[in-house]
Design a protein around this motif. Sequence first.
Motif, PDB file in Angstrom:
ATOM      1  N   SER A 176      -4.454   8.559  -1.354  1.00  0.00           N
ATOM      2  CA  SER A 176      -4.078   9.426  -0.234  1.00  0.00           C
ATOM      3  C   SER A 176      -3.421   8.613   0.872  1.00  0.00           C
ATOM      4  O   SER A 176      -3.503   7.383   0.906  1.00  0.00           O
ATOM      5  CB  SER A 176      -5.316  10.121   0.330  1.00  0.00           C
ATOM      6  N   SER A 177      -2.794   9.303   1.793  1.00  0.00           N
ATOM      7  CA  SER A 177      -2.158   8.628   2.928  1.00  0.00           C
ATOM      8  C   SER A 177      -3.199   7.905   3.778  1.00  0.00           C
ATOM      9  O   SER A 177      -2.978   6.770   4.221  1.00  0.00           O
ATOM     10  CB  SER A 177      -1.393   9.642   3.777  1.00  0.00           C
ATOM     11  N   ASP A 178      -4.349   8.546   4.011  1.00  0.00           N
ATOM     12  CA  ASP A 178      -5.399   7.916   4.818  1.00  0.00           C
ATOM     13  C   ASP A 178      -5.933   6.660   4.154  1.00  0.00           C
ATOM     14  O   ASP A 178      -6.218   5.657   4.827  1.00  0.00           O
ATOM     15  CB  ASP A 178      -6.547   8.902   5.047  1.00  0.00           C
ATOM     16  N   ALA A 179      -6.072   6.694   2.832  1.00  0.00           N
ATOM     17  CA  ALA A 179      -6.594   5.532   2.114  1.00  0.00           C
ATOM     18  C   ALA A 179      -5.603   4.367   2.167  1.00  0.00           C
ATOM     19  O   ALA A 179      -5.996   3.210   2.349  1.00  0.00           O
ATOM     20  CB  ALA A 179      -6.908   5.899   0.673  1.00  0.00           C
ATOM     21  N   ALA A 180      -4.326   4.658   2.003  1.00  0.00           N
ATOM     22  CA  ALA A 180      -3.307   3.611   2.075  1.00  0.00           C
ATOM     23  C   ALA A 180      -3.249   3.030   3.488  1.00  0.00           C
ATOM     24  O   ALA A 180      -3.118   1.809   3.678  1.00  0.00           O
ATOM     25  CB  ALA A 180      -1.946   4.175   1.675  1.00  0.00           C
ATOM     26  N   LEU A 181      -3.358   3.904   4.484  1.00  0.00           N
ATOM     27  CA  LEU A 181      -3.367   3.455   5.877  1.00  0.00           C
ATOM     28  C   LEU A 181      -4.533   2.512   6.129  1.00  0.00           C
ATOM     29  O   LEU A 181      -4.370   1.454   6.758  1.00  0.00           O
ATOM     30  CB  LEU A 181      -3.456   4.672   6.795  1.00  0.00           C
ATOM     31  N   ALA A 182      -5.713   2.874   5.637  1.00  0.00           N
ATOM     32  CA  ALA A 182      -6.899   2.041   5.836  1.00  0.00           C
ATOM     33  C   ALA A 182      -6.748   0.690   5.151  1.00  0.00           C
ATOM     34  O   ALA A 182      -7.138  -0.347   5.695  1.00  0.00           O
ATOM     35  CB  ALA A 182      -8.138   2.772   5.309  1.00  0.00           C
ATOM     36  N   LEU A 183      -6.174   0.688   3.960  1.00  0.00           N
ATOM     37  CA  LEU A 183      -5.975  -0.555   3.216  1.00  0.00           C
ATOM     38  C   LEU A 183      -5.105  -1.512   4.015  1.00  0.00           C
ATOM     39  O   LEU A 183      -5.399  -2.711   4.131  1.00  0.00           O
ATOM     40  CB  LEU A 183      -5.327  -0.234   1.869  1.00  0.00           C
ATOM     41  N   ALA A 186      -0.199  -6.025   2.506  1.00  0.00           N
ATOM     42  CA  ALA A 186       0.768  -6.629   3.420  1.00  0.00           C
ATOM     43  C   ALA A 186       1.793  -5.645   3.951  1.00  0.00           C
ATOM     44  O   ALA A 186       2.255  -5.775   5.084  1.00  0.00           O
ATOM     45  CB  ALA A 186       1.475  -7.788   2.725  1.00  0.00           C
ATOM     46  N   LEU A 187       2.162  -4.669   3.137  1.00  0.00           N
ATOM     47  CA  LEU A 187       3.136  -3.666   3.540  1.00  0.00           C
ATOM     48  C   LEU A 187       2.540  -2.279   3.389  1.00  0.00           C
ATOM     49  O   LEU A 187       1.737  -2.042   2.481  1.00  0.00           O
ATOM     50  CB  LEU A 187       4.405  -3.749   2.690  1.00  0.00           C
ATOM     51  N   PHE A 234       1.827  -2.592  -6.272  1.00  0.00           N
ATOM     52  CA  PHE A 234       1.101  -1.532  -5.587  1.00  0.00           C
ATOM     53  C   PHE A 234      -0.398  -1.781  -5.716  1.00  0.00           C
ATOM     54  O   PHE A 234      -0.844  -2.497  -6.616  1.00  0.00           O
ATOM     55  CB  PHE A 234       1.414  -0.163  -6.202  1.00  0.00           C
ATOM     56  N   GLN A 235      -1.184  -1.173  -4.847  1.00  0.00           N
ATOM     57  CA  GLN A 235      -2.636  -1.266  -4.954  1.00  0.00           C
ATOM     58  C   GLN A 235      -3.114  -0.557  -6.219  1.00  0.00           C
ATOM     59  O   GLN A 235      -2.357   0.217  -6.820  1.00  0.00           O
ATOM     60  CB  GLN A 235      -3.310  -0.657  -3.714  1.00  0.00           C
ATOM     61  N   ALA A 283       0.875  -1.174   0.000  1.00  0.00           N
ATOM     62  CA  ALA A 283       0.000   0.000   0.000  1.00  0.00           C
ATOM     63  C   ALA A 283       0.909   1.219   0.000  1.00  0.00           C
ATOM     64  O   ALA A 283       1.715   1.414   0.913  1.00  0.00           O
ATOM     65  CB  ALA A 283      -0.897   0.010   1.223  1.00  0.00           C
ATOM     66  N   TRP A 284       0.776   2.033  -1.057  1.00  0.00           N
ATOM     67  CA  TRP A 284       1.666   3.184  -1.229  1.00  0.00           C
ATOM     68  C   TRP A 284       0.841   4.435  -1.507  1.00  0.00           C
ATOM     69  O   TRP A 284       0.049   4.460  -2.447  1.00  0.00           O
ATOM     70  CB  TRP A 284       2.621   2.918  -2.397  1.00  0.00           C
TER      71      TRP A 284
END
Length: 430
Positions: free
Chosen positions: A265-272, A279-280, A257-258, A201-202
Amino acid sequence: MTTFSRRDLLRLAAGTGAASLLAACAGPGGSSTADPATTGSGLAGPREGNISFAHWRAEDKDVFETILADFFKSNGGKIAVRQDISPSADYQSTAIQKLRGGSVGDAFTAFRGAQFLDLAKAGVSTDLTGQALLQKYETSLIAAGSDGGKQLGVPYQLVFNTPLANTDLLSKAGVGEAPKDWQGFLALADKLKSQGVAPIAWPGGDAANAGQLLNVLVVNNAPTDDALGKIETGEHKVTDDWFLTVLKQYAELRPYFQNSATGTSSDAALALFAQGKAALLATGSFQVAGVRKLGATFGIDLLAPITTTADKAKYEGVHNATFILGVNARSTKQGAALAWLEYLSDPVVAGAYANGTAQHVTVKGVEYTNADLKALAPWLTRKTALAPRFQFTNLDVRGAVENATVQVAGGKTPEQAAEEAQKVIDQKKK
């Protein structure tokens, strides 16, 4: 670029034995025609009044509110502190204007590198040299807060700008240990993808955090530890073979990558990541607390892609000393601001902050009880490089370099992205 010695790290962890050091977020200084930083003339002023504490860590708001309430009681109600919080990208670009006005940020924080140096040159940072609070910190870990022989701020956080890993997903994929070379990392990514999750997740759409991955992709590819910063001076170019290798590796990571990574966004990657769908998380340990706040219960470790063969790898990951605490030279309440910094420097208070936010600190003698901090304890003795992303003193140049990586992740060829970025860099340097 520097590395931590085992002795430095274990001294910082004194009192816990099992404590680990995490990394969230200083190039050479230069002369300036701006007002010089003060010599602390206002630091002996009245320790009373209402003051503003400016920072970008919204995820720390609740923990700080508790600490602020205790601070208010401890000073007999003479000093009240208000948090003025901005998103990290906004703070990076607008803090200097707000702080120079003096009405916001009597006490403030700064990112290591370009922002810290810009604030120093603008005369915003009060000289803390000789202040008693500095004795509470590990000297070797607060160097990023000094410039021109003066201690203009105190890095409070020690974080790893190294991808977070969901250890449950790694175990499910049959991964016993972190890969020791680039081909091994790609093989790991294939295994994770076969499990039906996004390997990485990036937050490619968030300029403030998209560049965190660059740190770990550079450190073992760069010809020297300071090579990334030398792109700004012209001693290196993004069209050099070593940086083209970095860009080619971004191209190799595209399938892992997703979906729509360059717009995430950072929030979306964090949620994923928190939901177990990736996994990362290619940001850093400064987001551990955010992962837990979203309800994640899986084990967390750090895992950096090793971009070379095992025999050529110098570093296992990346660290940074940031969230640099300072007193605003334009403030009329410097005495009260200093009192707030002194309070944060107490090992008990620093421990409350660290354990409540999953952020290690540079204060000596802190006891860490947070389970994630303990789980990451092995990183204490691993060889990690000082995050090269913050070698840049010109944010326009850094932006051009980082945008090249985003362009490649989005499908552009490494050569084309490098050529376009170098043109921008040449213009911005003038």
